[in-house]
Motif scaffolding. Structure first.
Motif, PDB file in Angstrom:
ATOM      1  N   ARG A   1      19.915   2.067  95.106  1.00 52.08           N
ATOM      2  CA  ARG A   1      18.645   2.633  94.647  1.00 52.08           C
ATOM      3  C   ARG A   1      18.236   3.790  95.555  1.00 52.08           C
ATOM      4  NH1 ARG A   1      15.811  -1.746  94.196  1.00 52.08           N
ATOM      5  NH2 ARG A   1      16.083  -1.915  91.948  1.00 52.08           N
TER       6      ARG A   1
ATOM      7  N   SER B   1      12.313  13.969  91.061  1.00 50.94           N
ATOM      8  CA  SER B   1      12.289  13.297  89.763  1.00 50.94           C
ATOM      9  C   SER B   1      13.567  13.607  88.991  1.00 50.94           C
ATOM     10  CB  SER B   1      11.071  13.770  88.959  1.00 50.94           C
ATOM     11  OG  SER B   1      11.047  13.149  87.702  1.00 50.94           O
TER      12      SER B   1
ATOM     13  N   ARG C   1      17.315  11.003  82.507  1.00 49.30           N
ATOM     14  CA  ARG C   1      18.614  10.650  81.952  1.00 49.30           C
ATOM     15  C   ARG C   1      19.224  11.878  81.274  1.00 49.30           C
ATOM     16  NH1 ARG C   1      21.668   6.425  80.558  1.00 49.30           N
ATOM     17  NH2 ARG C   1      20.159   4.961  81.438  1.00 49.30           N
TER      18      ARG C   1
ATOM     19  N   THR D   1      20.526   3.488  85.753  1.00 49.95           N
ATOM     20  CA  THR D   1      19.249   4.002  85.262  1.00 49.95           C
ATOM     21  C   THR D   1      18.819   5.218  86.061  1.00 49.95           C
ATOM     22  OG1 THR D   1      18.006   2.484  86.688  1.00 49.95           O
ATOM     23  CG2 THR D   1      18.509   1.726  84.467  1.00 49.95           C
TER      24      THR D   1
ATOM     25  N   GLU E   1      15.567   6.715  87.465  1.00 51.39           N
ATOM     26  CA  GLU E   1      14.172   6.430  87.748  1.00 51.39           C
ATOM     27  C   GLU E   1      13.484   7.684  88.287  1.00 51.39           C
ATOM     28  OE1 GLU E   1      14.336   3.064  90.363  1.00 51.39           O
ATOM     29  OE2 GLU E   1      15.118   1.718  88.808  1.00 51.39           O
ATOM     30  N   THR E   2      12.172   7.595  88.497  1.00 48.58           N
ATOM     31  CA  THR E   2      11.405   8.777  88.900  1.00 48.58           C
ATOM     32  C   THR E   2      11.811   9.296  90.274  1.00 48.58           C
ATOM     33  OG1 THR E   2       9.666   7.320  89.763  1.00 48.58           O
ATOM     34  CG2 THR E   2       9.430   8.128  87.503  1.00 48.58           C
ATOM     35  N   THR E   3      12.342   8.437  91.133  1.00 49.80           N
ATOM     36  CA  THR E   3      12.715   8.893  92.484  1.00 49.80           C
ATOM     37  C   THR E   3      14.219   8.939  92.693  1.00 49.80           C
ATOM     38  OG1 THR E   3      12.575   6.638  93.378  1.00 49.80           O
ATOM     39  CG2 THR E   3      10.581   8.005  93.478  1.00 49.80           C
TER      40      THR E   3
ATOM     41  N   ALA F   1      19.420   4.637  90.010  1.00 50.41           N
ATOM     42  CA  ALA F   1      19.583   3.253  90.432  1.00 50.41           C
ATOM     43  C   ALA F   1      20.785   2.677  89.691  1.00 50.41           C
ATOM     44  CB  ALA F   1      18.337   2.426  90.128  1.00 50.41           C
TER      45      ALA F   1
END
Length: 224
Positions: free
Chosen positions: A170, A176, A179, A205, A207-209, A212
């Motif tokens: 992660r 940001s 996908r 995935t 994610e915003t940061t 992951a």
């Protein structure tokens, strides 16, 4: 000058392999022989990688330099994964050592990344697939994700519950991300290697940061 770069040929490799086999024949004891066989295999892998790199530089000398750099980086990651596979046949391997070695070119535990999890032996096939997947994840993080900004960092965590392994990559405090509209080679390489070598499920995935990656598999390795 790329055009004048010497290219290793089959005679060079054969001569080196002859010397290694001579050393092997002179050695005494099964343990010594195993060590020499291991080193010979790793030496051959290194020679083969050098040949492929030279061929690539000659063949793609007019292409985009960044594409060639990406190719070379993946080739070196493959070589590292092969060495892990060879070593694991004689010395065994554990999860932490594999993760630390795979991330060493990109970050170290406590500096831009945290690595944590219980002691867990890992077979050669799994170590090989994990090394390649982590290289792709870390390279992507350096280019576009958490490792591309000063405050960003990466977390690698694995836990075991009963016979289930949960492995997580992660990114934190990265830019940001979204996908992509299509699945790229890097994403396919990550999911393909982890799914095939761990016989588990992989969830990648955005994610915003940062990216992951969550792997769920059996702790028990099946022979296949």
């Amino acid at each position: 000058n790329v055009a004048s770069e010497p290219l290793l040929d089959a005679s060079d490799l054969a001569a080196e392999n002859t010397l290694l086999r001579d050393d092997l024949a002179r050695s005494l004891g099964a343990g010594v022989r195993r060590e020499l066989v291991t080193e010979e295999l790793k030496h051959r892998i290194g020679n083969l990688i050098a040949v492929v790199q030279a061929i690539a530089r000659q063949t793609f000398k007019t292409t985009d330099p960044s594409s060639l750099a990406d190719f070379n980086a993946r080739l070196l990651a493959l070589a590292a994964a092969q060495n892990v596979l060879v070593d694991s046949e004689t010395r065994g391997a554990n999860m932490r050592d594999v993760v630390v070695a795979a991330l060493a070119p990109h970050c170290v535990d406590g500096d831009r990344c945290t690595i944590s999890g219980p002691a867990l032996p890992i077979g050669g096939r799994r170590a090989h697939g994990l090394t390649l997947a982590l290289h792709e994840l870390a390279t992507n993080a350096q280019k576009y994700g958490a490792l591309s900004v000063r405050e960003g960092w990466v977390e690698v965590l694995w836990t075991t519950t009963g016979d289930q392994l949960d492995f997580i990559w992660r990114e934190h405090k990265g830019p940001s991300v979204a996908r992509p509209s299509r699945t790229g080679f890097g994403s396919r390489l990550i999911t393909h290697n982890l799914q095939n070598t761990f016989r588990g499920s992989v969830d990648l995935t955005f994610e915003t940061t940062g990216v992951a990656c969550h792997l769920i598999a059996s702790v028990v390795e099946n022979n296949f």
